[in-house]
Structure formats: structure tokens, C-alpha cells
Motif scaffolding. Structure first.
Motif, PDB file in Angstrom:
ATOM      1  N   ILE A 182       3.183 -16.271 -11.379  1.00 15.61           N
ATOM      2  CA  ILE A 182       2.465 -15.367 -12.277  1.00 15.61           C
ATOM      3  C   ILE A 182       2.623 -15.872 -13.705  1.00 15.61           C
ATOM      4  N   LYS A 207      -1.329  -7.313  -9.445  1.00 13.60           N
ATOM      5  CA  LYS A 207      -0.104  -8.028  -9.070  1.00 13.60           C
ATOM      6  C   LYS A 207       0.420  -7.562  -7.713  1.00 13.60           C
ATOM      7  N   MET A 220      -0.543  -9.553  -4.682  1.00 14.49           N
ATOM      8  CA  MET A 220      -0.178 -10.962  -4.617  1.00 14.49           C
ATOM      9  C   MET A 220       0.891 -11.232  -3.562  1.00 14.49           C
ATOM     10  N   VAL A 241       0.096 -18.632  -4.661  1.00 12.95           N
ATOM     11  CA  VAL A 241      -0.858 -17.859  -5.458  1.00 12.95           C
ATOM     12  C   VAL A 241      -0.565 -18.110  -6.934  1.00 12.95           C
ATOM     13  N   LEU A 282      -1.583 -16.387 -10.646  1.00 16.89           N
ATOM     14  CA  LEU A 282      -2.206 -15.279 -11.368  1.00 16.89           C
ATOM     15  C   LEU A 282      -2.122 -15.602 -12.848  1.00 16.89           C
ATOM     16  N   TRP A 299      -6.095 -17.669   1.816  1.00 19.46           N
ATOM     17  CA  TRP A 299      -4.723 -18.008   1.438  1.00 19.46           C
ATOM     18  C   TRP A 299      -4.149 -19.015   2.439  1.00 19.46           C
TER      19      TRP A 299
END
Length: 233
Positions: free
Chosen positions: A127, A164, A167, A172, A174, A211
């Protein structure tokens, strides 16, 4: 003069002491010892009560800490299975992009990019609070990562927290992205979905299909151990 007369005294206090018999003296000492014993017993009882109170308070504190650790612990990351089953999701656009390592900046046909030529170093998944370099993020898509981008002026506070919450714990990225034509854009290798809200049910659908997609150029490659972009949390 008799023995009694010899013991007589003109001092009343002294005379009272003399007049006590041996039996009375023993009884007085017994009563004194009993009083002292009762005093010590009461003291021990008070001490036990204090330690019981301390123990109970400590136990309650421990219980409260354990309960709080469950109540306030962050929610576990969402779990998805590796995708690539070919499921159709409304609104998803698909593309055909080449895979090529380059050192120079790339002019991508999609914004954000959803594949194409990219830098040899991938962006470590995670993130980020700042925009990221396209060429590094695209390399992560090649490894099966999903790149979730959002307009930082429109997606904030609870909306960002909700995003969030969707996630997974790995694979991943972000990050905010400048000049998005939708509040949220989710990209995978050769696939992209534009959204207006973090509550859109198509977000988990996209993750379930794309994913760690087994149809990407490098489906088993890692998403860590390379470059941390700016603002990584």
C-alpha cells in the motif's frame, strides 16, 4: 510483723500490684497474649483481602487486554484463490499488450497502464500513499499482481478504508494516481475495470479472476525484493 504486714505499702498503686495473686497475674498475661493474637490475626486477614483484591484486579486487567486485542485487532486480509478461469465481469476491458524490458519511459495506451513494455525492476507490492512509477508497477502486473489506483481527491477517509479492506495480503499494489477518469481503476495484466465506489461488488469479482492470474507472462514470479516506491506504508 507478719509477711502480709511486711508487704503492705502506703502507695495505692503499688499496693494493688502486690495484692494480685499469681493466678490473676497469669490470667492478665493470657488476656494480653490473646488480645495480641487477635490483633495479628485481624492484620493477616486484612492483608489477605488486599492481595485478593490485587489478584482479582490483575486478572480483570488481563481479561480486558485479551478482549481488547480481539475487538481492536485489524481485520484479517481478504483471501483469494489464484485466478484465470475466464470469468466474465461486467465493465472489464481487455487488451493485448507486449511484454518487453526497457530502460526508457514508456508511452502507454491505457491510463493507468494494464501491461506493456516495462522496467526490468518491478515495484514491490504493498500500500502506497503516493503515485508510483508506471514502468515498475507494470512489471508487477506481469507477475500476476493487481494494481488498484484511486483519485486521492475523491477517495478519502472511510471510502479509502473500505477500498483497503478489499485488498489481499500480497500481490496487490494500492496507490493514488493522477488524472484518473474514474474515482477507482483496477488493473491487471491486459485487463482493467473502472469504478465509482469502493462498495462496488465487482471489486472482489475482479480479484477472484485476475489476482495471481495464471495467464500472465510470469505467473510464478515474486512481487517483493525489488523496488519500494515512495510513500510505502
Amino acid at each position: 510483723m507478719t509477711p502480709t504486714e511486711k508487704r503492705a505499702s502506703g502507695n495505692p498503686v503499688k499496693q494493688a500490684e502486690i495484692n494480685l495473686t499469681v493466678k490473676q497475674q497469669r490470667e492478665q498475661r493470657r488476656q494480653e497474649k490473646l488480645a495480641e493474637y487477635q490483633k495479628q490475626l485481624a492484620k493477616r486477614r486484612r492483608s489477605k483481602l488486599v492481595w485478593w483484591a490485587v489478584g482479582i484486579t490483575g486478572a480483570l486487567v488481563v481479561v480486558a487486554v485479551v478482549v481488547a486485542s480481539f475487538v481492536f485487532a485489524p481485520a484479517p486480509a481478504v483471501q483469494y484463490e489464484a485466478g484465470g478461469d475466464g470469468a466474465e465481469i461486467e465493465g472489464v476491458e481487455t487488451f493485448t499488450n507486449e511484454t518487453l524490458h526497457v530502460e526508457d519511459p514508456v508511452d502507454y495506451p491505457q491510463s493507468p497502464p494494464a501491461g506493456g513494455a516495462h522496467n526490468p525492476a518491478w515495484l514491490n507490492c504493498g500500500i502506497y500513499s503516493e503515485p508510483q512509477q508506471n514502468e515498475n508497477a507494470v512489471h508487477s502486473l506481469e507477475h500476476g499482481a493487481v494494481w488498484v489506483t484511486y483519485d486521492a481527491s475523491r477517495v478519502t477517509g472511510e471510502e479509502l478504508d473500505a477500498l483497503k479492506a478489499e485488498m489481499p495480503s500480497s500481490y496487490v499494489i494500492l496507490s493514488p494516481y493522477e488524472d484518473l477518469d474514474s474515482p477507482i481503476v483496477i488493473s491487471a495484466w491486459n485487463a482493467q475495470l473502472k469504478l465509482d465506489s469502493a462498495a462496488d461488488e465487482r471489486i472482489p469479482q475482479f480479484f477472484e479472476e485476475y489476482w495471481r492470474n495464471q495467464n500472465v507472462p510470469e505467473p510464478s514470479a515474486t512481487c517483493s525484493g525489488a523496488i519500494d516506491g515512495p510513500g510505502k506504508e
